[in-house]
Write an enzyme that holds these catalytic residues in place. Structure first.
Site, mmCIF file in Angstrom:
data_model
loop_
_atom_site.group_PDB
_atom_site.id
_atom_site.type_symbol
_atom_site.label_atom_id
_atom_site.label_comp_id
_atom_site.label_asym_id
_atom_site.label_seq_id
_atom_site.Cartn_x
_atom_site.Cartn_y
_atom_site.Cartn_z
ATOM 1 C CD GLU A 120 2.687 23.963 37.079
ATOM 2 O OE1 GLU A 120 3.363 22.843 37.446
ATOM 3 O OE2 GLU A 120 2.030 24.109 35.872
ATOM 4 C CD GLU A 170 4.494 26.577 33.293
ATOM 5 O OE1 GLU A 170 4.170 25.350 32.873
ATOM 6 O OE2 GLU A 170 4.848 26.591 34.320
HETATM 7 C C1 BG6 Z 1 4.337 22.543 34.329
HETATM 8 C C2 BG6 Z 1 5.411 23.193 34.813
HETATM 9 O O1 BG6 Z 1 3.619 21.845 35.155
HETATM 10 O O2 BG6 Z 1 4.157 21.949 32.952
HETATM 11 C C3 BG6 Z 1 6.783 23.300 33.815
HETATM 12 O O3 BG6 Z 1 5.482 24.239 35.485
HETATM 13 C C4 BG6 Z 1 6.594 22.166 32.743
HETATM 14 O O4 BG6 Z 1 8.003 23.419 34.397
HETATM 15 C C5 BG6 Z 1 5.585 22.095 32.059
HETATM 16 O O5 BG6 Z 1 7.562 21.848 31.867
HETATM 17 C C6 BG6 Z 1 5.170 21.112 30.928
HETATM 18 O O6 BG6 Z 1 5.366 19.908 31.924
HETATM 19 P P1 BG6 Z 1 6.311 18.677 30.995
HETATM 20 O O7 BG6 Z 1 6.507 17.775 32.087
HETATM 21 O O8 BG6 Z 1 5.500 18.263 29.696
HETATM 22 O O9 BG6 Z 1 7.652 19.513 30.959
#
Ligand code: BG6
Length: 487
Positions: free
Chosen positions: A192, A385
């Site tokens: 990201e 993701e």
């Molecule tokens: C993404 C990141 O933005 O979102 C991850 O690359 C992160 O590292 C994921 O864990 C989910 O976000 P969060 O804050 O709910 O863990």
């Protein structure tokens, strides 16, 4: 591929985690302190302003640097993947994973970032992990930098705002790509990468209160990361031409709040500012829109003469991205209520449901994003993701019935399928996260994403025992049928 199959035969199904949220063992075997080790656990949270939550000040750092234990710093203990990786990988293999996305923690390899020699114990750890994955035929997908960098580079150099950090990163990238050249084929440079602008400490190791002009410093840091990413890509191709190198963007598509031309214009601008990152990494140059933006914000990027050529010549092989939510753009935000979000908060979209953390759920947006990115770049895409952060409850019989998570994945993978039918080339899909880990934004444990439950609470208490959720078997079936059976 049989006639009825939509997903390509060798589609890379799997899950993803990041070192700083999973490994723990923050001071084991010679590891240095990293930026993630500075983030304390705040009990009281403002979900509408997560970017502020992730913000780390000089004062916070001073305290963290003198704290020698993991207590109160969840990313220091993670879920102890460092000592549980065999057990966890066996569970991923049971689900049928074809790939597993993980990151290497830079400060395990170069504890200070500017060390002459790498730390052998750190290198050995990832050898063990990759060997374990290979044992089950699981292809590692490795991120070189996922929300952490050695603290020495922050304290002595000012993080990525300093050009010298490029050479430290390239040395680190070369070291691991050389070492694992027969074990890892797929690499991502920066997770990201747009986070460097949204949350400069997390993305770029920049301490906000040390900078007179934080926006200027953040864009300078981003430029250095672009150059570092291109140089690492160049070296990767020299080390092993079989390597596939990708960039990684947090793609948050902006819809106009209304059909008013002003809102449409605003949404277009917001999308262009998000996509500028992939423009640089896939097309090899900054998009024209940035010139006016930099002028209006008095941002002046210091470049070396060779930078433009470096960016032009070393573009990526594929584009990877995270997708969680869509956003709304408007020139009149005061007319609407606001939602929470991860790094962004946005005005509410009345058509969408939100999670407990304010993330708007928009599966169709994934299809839109896939088509848009493929139209724009004509490069293979990788969804690295996508997932639902939710609280899970253990029933009296010990089971965890996470139908909400199954429903989320069913809808998103369904839209992924539609995009493939629309002609988009997609290499793979790694859910976030494969197993419960520490939340990046809130450092909580109770915001769970996994198919595998980890017994640990927000304060770090628990047995760390792993337990399959209902979604475990559901995802196993999806992989076994190559995405055909989503029921
Ligand atoms: C993404 C990141 O933005 O979102 C991850 O690359 C992160 O590292 C994921 O864990 C989910 O976000 P969060 O804050 O709910 O863990």
């Amino acid at each position: 591929m049989s006639k009825t199959q939509v997903f390509p035969e060798h589609f890379l199904w799997g899950g993803a985690i990041a070192a700083n949220q999973a490994e723990g063992a923050f001071d084991a075997d010679g590891k240095g302190l990293s930026t993630a080790d500075m983030v304390p656990y705040y009990k009281k949270k403002d979900y509408a302003n997560l970017s502020a939550l992730m913000h780390v000040s000089s004062e916070t750092i001073a305290e963290a640097m003198t704290t020698k234990t993991a207590a109160g710093y969840p990313k220091r203990y993670g879920i102890d993947f460092y000592h549980h990786y065999r057990e966890d990988i066996a569970l991923f293999a049971e689900m049928g994973f074809k790939t597993f996305r993980l990151s290497i923690n830079w400060s395990r390899i170069f504890p200070n970032g500017d060390d002459h020699e790498p730390n052998e114990a750190g290198l050995q750890f990832y050898d063990n992990v990759f060997d374990e994955l290979r044992k089950y035929g699981i292809e590692p997908l490795v991120t070189l930098s996922h929300y952490e960098m050695p603290m020495t580079l922050v304290l002595n150099y000012g993080g990525w705002a300093n050009r010298k950090v490029i050479s430290f990163f390239v040395k680190y990238a070369e070291t691991v790509m050389n070492r694992y050249q027969d074990k890892v084929k797929y690499w991502l440079t920066f997770n990201e990468i747009n986070t460097t602008i949204i949350e400069p400490f997390t993305g770029g190791g920049i301490v906000g209160d040390k900078e007179v002009n934080l926006l200027q410093a953040s864009y300078q840091a981003l430029h250095h990361q672009f150059v570092a990413s291109s140089l690492a890509t160049k070296r990767a191709r020299e080390i092993n031409p079989v390597f596939q190198i990708g960039c990684m963007l947090a793609r948050m598509i902006h819809y106009p709040a209304t059909s008013s031309p002003e809102d449409v214009q605003q949404a277009q601008f917001d999308n262009q500012m998000n996509l500028l990152h992939t423009d640089v990494q896939a097309r090899g140059s900054y998009p024209p829109i940035i010139k006016r933006y930099f002028e209006e914000h008095q941002i002046h990027i210091v470049k070396e003469a060779e930078d433009d050529q470096i960016l032009k010549k070393n573009t990526v092989d594929f584009i990877s991205f995270s997708y969680y939510t869509s956003l709304i753009s408007t020139t009149t935000p005061e007319k609407y209520g606001s939602t929470g979000g991860n790094l962004y908060s946005t005005v509410k979209n009345p058509n969408l449901k939100v999670t407990e953390w304010g993330w708007q759920l928009d599966p169709i947006g994934l299809r839109t994003v896939l088509k848009e990115l493929y139209d724009r770049y004509q490069l293979p895409l990788f969804v690295v993701e996508n997932g639902l952060g939710a609280k899970d409850t253990i029933e009296e019989d010990g089971s965890i019935i996470d139908d909400y998570r199954i429903d989320y994945f069913r809808q998103h993978i369904g839209q992924l399928k539609e995009a493939i039918l629309d002609g988009v080339e997609v290499m793979g899909y790694t859910s976030w996260g494969a197993i419960d880990i520490i939340s990046a934004s809130t450092s909580e444990m109770s915001k769970r994403y996994g198919f595998i439950y980890v017994d640990q609470d927000d304060e770090g208490h628990g047995t760390l025992n792993r337990k399959k959720k209902k979604s475990f078997d559901w995802y196993k079936k999806v992989i076994a049928t190559n995405g055909e059976d989503l029921a």
